[in-house]
Each structure stands twice: as structure tokens, then as C-alpha cells.
Design a protein around this motif. Structure first.
Motif, PDB file in Angstrom:
ATOM      1  N   ILE A  91       6.547  -2.242 -16.360  1.00 26.99           N
ATOM      2  CA  ILE A  91       6.206  -1.609 -15.188  1.00 26.99           C
ATOM      3  C   ILE A  91       5.017  -2.521 -14.748  1.00 26.99           C
ATOM      4  CG2 ILE A  91       5.001   0.294 -13.869  1.00 26.99           C
ATOM      5  CD1 ILE A  91       6.390   2.147 -15.746  1.00 26.99           C
ATOM      6  N   THR A  92       5.224  -3.214 -13.599  1.00 22.99           N
ATOM      7  CA  THR A  92       4.242  -4.120 -13.269  1.00 22.99           C
ATOM      8  C   THR A  92       3.632  -3.636 -11.807  1.00 22.99           C
ATOM      9  OG1 THR A  92       5.758  -5.669 -12.303  1.00 22.99           O
ATOM     10  CG2 THR A  92       4.775  -6.335 -14.461  1.00 22.99           C
ATOM     11  N   VAL A  93       2.575  -3.063 -11.619  1.00 18.59           N
ATOM     12  CA  VAL A  93       2.060  -2.529 -10.478  1.00 18.59           C
ATOM     13  C   VAL A  93       0.647  -3.222 -10.406  1.00 18.59           C
ATOM     14  CG1 VAL A  93       1.263  -0.725  -9.378  1.00 18.59           C
ATOM     15  CG2 VAL A  93       3.175  -0.134 -10.907  1.00 18.59           C
ATOM     16  N   ARG A  94       0.539  -3.958  -9.187  1.00 22.81           N
ATOM     17  CA  ARG A  94      -0.377  -4.926  -8.783  1.00 22.81           C
ATOM     18  C   ARG A  94      -1.203  -4.025  -7.681  1.00 22.81           C
ATOM     19  NH1 ARG A  94       2.452  -8.619 -11.164  1.00 22.81           N
ATOM     20  NH2 ARG A  94       1.560  -8.961 -13.206  1.00 22.81           N
ATOM     21  N   GLY A  95      -2.629  -4.224  -7.571  1.00 21.47           N
ATOM     22  CA  GLY A  95      -3.301  -3.714  -6.430  1.00 21.47           C
ATOM     23  C   GLY A  95      -3.587  -2.209  -6.985  1.00 21.47           C
ATOM     24  N   ASP A  96      -4.779  -1.766  -5.950  1.00 23.66           N
ATOM     25  CA  ASP A  96      -5.057  -0.357  -6.386  1.00 23.66           C
ATOM     26  C   ASP A  96      -4.771   0.716  -5.291  1.00 23.66           C
ATOM     27  OD1 ASP A  96      -6.620  -1.308  -4.446  1.00 23.66           O
ATOM     28  OD2 ASP A  96      -8.620  -1.038  -5.629  1.00 23.66           O
ATOM     29  N   ALA A  97      -3.729   0.395  -4.452  1.00 21.58           N
ATOM     30  CA  ALA A  97      -3.360   1.196  -3.393  1.00 21.58           C
ATOM     31  C   ALA A  97      -1.737   1.986  -3.538  1.00 21.58           C
ATOM     32  CB  ALA A  97      -3.342   0.577  -1.977  1.00 21.58           C
ATOM     33  N   ASN A  98      -1.563   1.871  -4.881  1.00 23.39           N
ATOM     34  CA  ASN A  98      -0.194   2.441  -5.396  1.00 23.39           C
ATOM     35  C   ASN A  98      -0.349   3.225  -6.570  1.00 23.39           C
ATOM     36  OD1 ASN A  98       1.210   0.683  -3.666  1.00 23.39           O
ATOM     37  ND2 ASN A  98       0.476  -1.150  -4.801  1.00 23.39           N
ATOM     38  N   SER A  99       0.507   4.190  -6.672  1.00 21.26           N
ATOM     39  CA  SER A  99       0.473   4.923  -7.947  1.00 21.26           C
ATOM     40  C   SER A  99       1.640   5.154  -8.800  1.00 21.26           C
ATOM     41  CB  SER A  99      -0.097   6.207  -7.414  1.00 21.26           C
ATOM     42  OG  SER A  99       1.317   7.282  -6.999  1.00 21.26           O
ATOM     43  N   LYS A 152       0.740  -1.062  -0.020  1.00 17.28           N
ATOM     44  CA  LYS A 152       0.088   0.007   0.046  1.00 17.28           C
ATOM     45  C   LYS A 152       0.909   1.465  -0.022  1.00 17.28           C
ATOM     46  CE  LYS A 152      -3.488  -1.690   2.968  1.00 17.28           C
ATOM     47  NZ  LYS A 152      -2.313  -2.923   3.412  1.00 17.28           N
ATOM     48  N   GLY A 153       0.407   2.356  -0.587  1.00 17.15           N
ATOM     49  CA  GLY A 153       1.076   3.439  -0.627  1.00 17.15           C
ATOM     50  C   GLY A 153       2.325   3.861  -1.269  1.00 17.15           C
ATOM     51  N   CYS A 154       2.650   2.740  -2.300  1.00 16.36           N
ATOM     52  CA  CYS A 154       3.802   2.943  -3.020  1.00 16.36           C
ATOM     53  C   CYS A 154       3.586   3.933  -4.283  1.00 16.36           C
ATOM     54  CB  CYS A 154       4.486   1.560  -3.352  1.00 16.36           C
ATOM     55  SG  CYS A 154       4.660   0.418  -2.180  1.00 16.36           S
ATOM     56  N   LYS A 155       4.840   4.605  -4.545  1.00 11.03           N
ATOM     57  CA  LYS A 155       4.799   5.426  -5.649  1.00 11.03           C
ATOM     58  C   LYS A 155       6.061   5.054  -6.389  1.00 11.03           C
ATOM     59  CE  LYS A 155       2.220   9.143  -3.319  1.00 11.03           C
ATOM     60  NZ  LYS A 155       2.801  10.250  -2.255  1.00 11.03           N
ATOM     61  N   ASN A 156       5.704   5.337  -7.730  1.00 11.75           N
ATOM     62  CA  ASN A 156       6.815   5.387  -8.692  1.00 11.75           C
ATOM     63  C   ASN A 156       6.748   6.524  -9.684  1.00 11.75           C
ATOM     64  OD1 ASN A 156       7.641   4.401 -11.810  1.00 11.75           O
ATOM     65  ND2 ASN A 156       9.228   4.415 -10.415  1.00 11.75           N
TER      66      ASN A 156
END
Lengths: 485, 251
Positions: A412-420, A387-391
């Protein structure tokens, strides 16, 4: 740590190799500042168990290090070239012709006066004597595989900082370095990290104790001086809790008629709240294969920043990475690459988020001139449970003429909806109109190009320490001067 | 006293002939205006004289102080004293006006000569004061995100710093509102001197209300078809370019 070993995750669509014409039009004599050296230790050419044993015995290493090397050799030999995603030019490296160890047998020197005159002459011919002199106090210069100069050690030692070459550090401080050695970048991470692990020599080992902030940047200077000699330095930096360090390295090599290899491994460990900034300005000759693995682990609230500037070489493959292991850890890669005729800069960054609220930033700028080719490869990995990760990723490419090519492979592999995640990319060209405009003000074509390239990297160059941004500007000027007909 | 002589100049882009035998001499201290409808070759003339690679000079000559400049590169012509104020100046991201001008000034110095930074900034600031330009202006990247007026002021500032013998001003009034036009015109007037010759290219008379020319030429189909003093500009304004066209047909 399993998720950081996947070099294969950089796999990209197979590039069209036809356009890659590695050494056409390269003046092999220009900048030939090789200097005659007498070497006391020489492992000969080719790589075998014998070579590895020779290196280890010359260095009087503990048995566990020899074991480590021999195991690495096996892995190196077993691993295929990663040409299923990387350029086929890698196949042109002739491992049998390379010299894996050379040393003059001199002990590291403490003061400038004690440095032998012929080595000083070489430094002078490198064209950076002023910088050397200005920073003498902070220079740990790597002359071929042995450190030829160092004296800042004593100064920082008063703060409890250990600053030594890899051989010395493994011998004298195994309790500190063994714990982290080969842990950030496992031997089998990729074929070239395995090669380095088998034959490494030189490089810096630094330990900064808890809460110590090192005021002045520590420096290293790497250089290949002998034909067919590979340089395999190994650097490990550990910043204990709350400690801070800036480390800078410069690399050059004279131009030889045959290709040579530089394959380093750099591991950084930033413990809780520590900050490490690692700055590289390299200017390899056009026939150096520069295949480097650089990675850091940032623990809770720690920060690791790579500033990486790649000019020259025949092929550079380098993707500095940060494993964001602790909560609120930060990682940053600032990268500038300039690919001139016959050069391929295959560079990028890896950000592996492994804890909540971790942030990463990648800014990559590439310049392609003439037949030069730039490739950006990036990995940003944020798993679902975080959660709360940013790139933030920005890739900008500048093309100097129509033959230049540039490719971008951002994975860019970003899973979950708590990251931006934010990603921006741009490609621009220096136009005939811009060049004419500047020429009309009295600048030559070369000066005009050099000015536009400097303008393109200006916002990044301003983050470098002053001396290095001046050096960078000078290198860009030199590259651009030679690029106009 | 310097002179810029354009002699029977023919210029083409590719196969297309644009300037078809133009002759004109500008001397130090003089301001010449070239007027004419769009597409008549005015801008081509300016760029060809400055050495733009897209234009080919097929015949004729351009002499600066009696010596042909046609074999010279654009930067050599610039250093010899020719300045072109562009109609559409290029943007150069990341390069500040101050640094760009510094490089341009340095380029005019001899080998081994180093620019005196303090002296340079002193001179830059005095020129900026003369042109009523804010100090912050020169830290901005050249023309990057500039308004039309800012771009033209940037051109005039460069002209002031580089102190050319001859300035070719290509449609300096285009894209300017009346306030910006006045500011730019004031700047040019401030630079007018016995050491500077100006060739002003314009479509409209209105600029000439602010920068009063000594000579006015009407360009038509790649040639100068009519020359006179400043009253010619007013006559053109009143009668329009059709008047010239009709005169040409009659002739």
C-alpha cells in the motif's frame, strides 16, 4: 496509464518454494468429464509466427489485428517469466506442447435446440445443467474457442447493446472496440497478457450505450475440453455514460494427465457514471495454470466491482484491478480463493487511484486446505497530489490444517496526508474442537469442514447472485468432501 | 425404553489415566446427576462417551441399547441418539443457528430424503416458543459473541430440535447468573420426558435445586464412590466434598 503497467510492483519477497508440491496426491481421474469432439480447425502444438498467422487467417481478421498479434508474440517471447517475485512453478509450463487454437467450425448458435447434442451432453456432464437451463436465455457459452451458444444477443440488441464474441465484434464493430482494445491492459503489461494478445480467441465484447441499464446479467461459460489446449479468451466491456451491466462467467476444465493453460485478458471501461459488476466463479481442474489479467478503468463517478471466486487450478495468478481515473470513481474487489492439496491460489487486487475523491474497497478471503497454499498480493496506490481518496483493505485467511500455508503481501503506497487508508488482516483456523462440536450434532467431518468454510465466506457469498452463491456452496462442499481422510 | 450403559470405563489423555473404572446405567426418563470436585474426570467422561478424539478409552465399554458405540465416529454416535451439551460450546462464525440445525436435522435423514423447509421452521419455532427464545436468535451465528447464558440456551435449543435418546450435560450451570440458570433449567425441565435420559454433570448443588435428579452420584478420582437419591446432593452441599474424602479414607 503508465502507472498500471507495473506488474513488477507486485514483487514480493521470494517465497520459499520448497513447500510447493504442485501435483502430489491429486486424483487425475475424478471428475474426468472430457467429451470427444471433432475439431475442424487446429493450430497444432507450439507457438510461432505461423501459429499466429493461422489463427488470424481462420478468423479472417483485418490486417491491423494480425499486426497487433505479431507484435504481441514478439513481446511475449522477449519477456522473462516473472519468477523473481512469482512462484517457480511457472517454469513448468511447456509452451511447445500447448495447442493455441481449436475450433469446431460451427457458427455461434442462437437457441438451445440448435446446439448439437454432443455439446449438450458435455454441459450435462459438467453437473450444472439446471443452472444452464434456468439461464439459457442469458448464456453465451464458450465451448473451447468458439462460442457454441448464445441467444440473449437479440434481446439486449433491442436496447442497443452489442454482445458478441471477440472475433465477430472486431470484424463488425471496429469503430467501437478498436478504440479501447488493448488500452486498459497494454500488450506488454505482463508476459501472459502478451501471450493472450498474440493468440486470443473467444471471449465476449460488450458495448452498453449511454444510460442503458441491462436488467439481467449477461453470462459466459468457459471450458477447456481438449488435452494440452490453452484457452485464451479476450473480453472487453464498455459501458457508456450512465450505463449499467452485470456480467458473470464460470470456468471449468476436466482433469487431464498433463497440465494445460488458461490465460485470459479482461478489460473493462466504465465511462462517466457507469457501473460494471463482473462476477467470476471458476472451478478449474488441478492441472490448469490459470494466469489471467483483469483490469478496469473507472471514469468520473463510475463504479467497477470485481467479484472473483477461485476454486481449483494448479496455479492461479490473478489480481483484478481498477484504475480510478475520474473524480469520485469507485472500485471494489471481492475475492474468495480456495486452495486444496496441490493448488496455489496467488490472488489479490490492484487499486490505482488517479483522481481526487476516489474510493476503493478490497475484501479478500482465502481458504487453504491440506497442502494447499494461498497468497494475497495487493497494490493500493494513491499519489501525493490527490485529495480525499479512501481505501479499505481486508484480508482474512482460514487454515484447515497445519500443513496449509498462507502469505499476505499488501503493498500500500499512499502519499500525501489528504487520503485515508485502512488495512486489516486475520488468520484463523478451523479447530479440532469446532469440528468435534459439529460432529457431535451429527454432521460428518467433511460436512463440518464444509459448513465452517461456507460460514467463513458467508458474508461475501451473500453478495453473489443467488444461483452463483448456491453454485459456490456446492463447489465448496465438493472440495471439502474430498479433503478428509 | 432405551438404555445407556457405561461399563468399567477407563479413559486416558495421553499417558494420564483420568477415568478409572466407572460403571453407570441411565435409562429413558431418568435424570442422573454426577457431582464431584474439579479435576475428578467428570467432563472427560462426557467427552469420551461422545467420542472426542483427544481421549482414549483404554478399557471398558459404552453400550447404547445393548450395542457398543466405541467403534463409532462422534457423528455416528450423535445420530444414534447421543447429545452432548458442551461446557464451552464452539463458535462457528458465519453459520447461523437455523442453518446449522437444519444441516444437523438433514444429516439424520436417509439418503435422497429432502428436508421439508416449512415443516422444519414450524418445528424450530415451536421449540423456541417452548424454551421462550426470541425468534431473532436463530439468525445469529452459532455462539459467536454469545453471552454465557445465550450459549447454554443455544445448546438446549439444539437438544430440543435433535431429540436425542440421551443427553450428557456438561457443567451446564457454569458461567450462568441466577436468572440465566433458571431459564436454562426451565428449558431442560420442559424437555424432560419418558423418552429422554439425562446425565447431568455439575460441580455445584444449586443446579439440582432447579432440575431435580432421580439419582445422584459422587465422582472422585475417576470413579463413582457414592450413589443415592436427591438427598445425597443436599448432604454434599451441607458437608462439602471433604466429607466424601474422609469416608473414602476410612473405607
Amino acid at each position: 496509464m503508465s502507472d498500471v503497467t507495473e506488474t513488477e510492483s507486485l514483487a514480493a519477497p521470494l517465497a520459499d518454494e520448497a513447500a510447493a508440491n504442485p501435483v502430489s496426491g491429486i486424483d487425475q481421474t475424478a471428475g474426468n468429464f472430457s467429451y470427444k469432439m471433432d475439431y475442424e480447425f487446429d493450430a497444432g502444438t507450439g507457438l510461432s509466427e505461423k501459429t499466429v498467422r493461422y489463427i488470424s487467417s481462420v478468423k479472417k481478421e483485418a490486417p491491423w489485428i494480425l499486426e497487433f498479434r505479431l507484435n504481441a508474440l514478439k513481446q511475449f517471447l522477449a519477456k522473462p517469466m516473472p519468477t523473481h517475485w512469482a512462484t517457480k512453478d511457472l517454469e513448468n509450463i511447456n509452451f511447445d506442447k500447448i495447442r493455441y487454437y481449436l475450433a469446431s467450425g460451427q457458427k455461434p448458435k442462437r437457441t438451445w435446440d440448435e446446439v448439437p447434442d454432443d455439446i449438450k451432453k458435455t454441459f450435462e456432464r459438467l453437473g450444472i445443467p439446471e443452472q444452464e437451463r434456468k439461464f439459457l436465455a442469458g448464456v453465451e457459452a464458450q465451448f473451447d474457442s468458439e462460442a457454441a451458444y448464445s441467444n440473449i444477443k437479440d434481446v439486449v440488441a433491442k436496447q442497443g447493446v452489442i454482445f458478441a464474441n471477440s472475433t465477430e465484434a472486431l470484424r463488425e464493430h471496429p469503430e467501437i472496440f478498436r478504440k479501447y482494445f488493448g488500452k486498459v491492459i497494454p500488450t506488454g503489461d505482463n508476459k501472459f497478457s502478451a501471450l493472450n494478445s498474440a493468440v486470443f480467441s473467444g471471449g465476449s465484447f460488450i458495448y452498453v450505450p449511454k444510460g442503458v441499464k441491462v436488467a439481467h446479467p449477461l453470462q459466459a461459460y468457459f471450458r477447456i475440453n481438449a488435452e494440452n489446449f490453452g484457452q485464451f479468451e479476450r473480453t472487453l466491456i464498455i459501458c457508456d455514460e450512465g450505463a449499467e451491466l452485470t456480467y458473470m462467467e464460470g470456468c471449468t476444465a476436466p482433469k487431464f494427465s498433463t497440465s494445460t493453460l488458461h490465460s485470459a485478458v479482461v478489460e473493462l471501461v466504465a465511462l462517466k457514471g457507469a457501473k460494471i459488476q463482473y462476477i467470476t466463479v471458476q472451478n478449474w481442474a488441478n492441472n490448469v495454470f490459470n494466469l489471467v489479467t483483469k483490469r478496469g478503468v473507472a471514469h468520473e463517478e463510475a463504479e467497477i466491482k470485481w467479484i472473483d471466486c477461485n476454486i481449483g487450478s494448479r496455479l492461479t495468478m490473478k489480481y483484478p484491478g481498477v484504475v480510478l481515473k475520474g473524480r469520485k470513481a469507485r472500485g471494489e474487489v471481492i475475492s474468495i480463493a480456495l486452495a486444496n492439496d496441490g493448488q496455489h491460489q496467488d490472488t489479490g487486487a490492484k487499486m490505482i487511484h488517479a483522481a481526487d475523491e476516489t474510493t476503493s474497497n478490497i475484501v479478500a478471503k482465502s481458504i487453504s486446505v491440506g497442502q494447499g497454499r494461498s497468497t494475497y498480493r495487493g497494490v493500493v496506490h494513491i499519489p501525493k497530489h490527490l485529495k480525499g481518496c479512501k481505501n479499505n483493505t481486508e484480508c482474512d485467511a482460514l487454515l484447515i490444517n497445519t500443513n496449509s500455508r498462507t502469505d499476505t503481501y499488501p503493498a500500500i503506497t499512499v502519499r500525501g496526508d489528504a487520503n485515508s487508508v485502512q488495512h486489516e488482516a486475520s488468520v484463523s483456523k478451523v479447530s479440532e474442537e469446532q469440528i468435534f462440536y459439529m460432529q457431535q450434532r451429527g454432521l460428518t467431518e467433511g460436512q463440518a469442514m464444509s459448513l465452517s468454510v461456507n460460514g467463513f465466506v458467508n458474508d461475501l457469498a451473500s453478495q453473489f447472485p443467488m444461483e452463483y452463491s448456491v453454485e459456490l456452496k456446492r463447489l465448496i462442499d465438493l472440495e471439502m468432501e474430498g479433503s478428509v481422510g | 425404553m432405551s438404555s445407556l450403559e457405561i461399563k468399567d470405563l477407563h479413559v486416558s489423555i495421553g499417558e494420564k489415566q483420568i477415568v478409572k473404572g466407572l460403571t453407570l446405567t441411565v435409562r429413558s426418563g431418568e435424570v442422573h446427576a454426577i457431582m464431584g470436585p474439579n479435576g475428578t474426570g467428570k467432563s472427560t467422561l462426557a467427552k469420551a462417551v461422545a467420542g472426542h478424539p483427544s481421549f482414549t478409552i483404554t478399557s471398558g465399554d459404552v453400550l447404547l441399547d445393548g450395542r457398543s458405540i466405541l467403534a463409532m465416529q462422534p457423528d455416528e454416535r450423535a445420530r444414534a441418539g447421543l447429545f452432548l451439551a458442551f461446557q464451552y460450546p464452539s463458535e462457528i462464525p458465519g453459520v447461523s443457528i437455523a442453518n446449522f440445525l437444519r444441516a444437523a436435522v438433514q444429516a439424520r435423514m436417509g439418503e435422497g430424503e429432502e428436508l421439508d423447509a416449512t415443516g422444519y421452521y414450524k418445528r424450530l419455532y415451536s421449540k423456541m416458543d417452548l424454551l421462550k427464545i426470541d425468534r431473532k436468535f436463530t439468525s445469529r451465528a452459532i455462539n459467536d459473541g454469545f453471552s454465557g447464558g445465550e450459549k447454554k440456551r443455544c445448546e438446549i435449543l439444539q437438544m430440543a430440535m435433535l431429540e436425542p435418546k440421551f443427553a450428557l450435560m456438561d457443567e451446564t450451570d457454569s458461567g450462568l447468573d441466577i436468572d440465566a440458570l433458571r431459564i436454562v433449567a426451565d428449558g431442560v425441565n420442559a424437555l424432560r420426558s419418558t423418552n429422554l435420559g439425562v446425565l447431568m454433570i455439575t460441580h455445584y448443588q444449586r443446579l439440582l435445586g432447579y432440575i431435580v435428579p432421580d439419582h445422584v452420584h459422587v465422582m472422585w478420582d475417576g470413579r463413582i464412590v457414592k450413589s443415592g437419591d436427591k438427598s445425597l446432593a443436599l448432604e454434599l452441599e451441607a458437608k462439602g466434598y471433604d466429607w466424601v474424602k474422609k469416608e473414602l479414607v476410612r473405607a
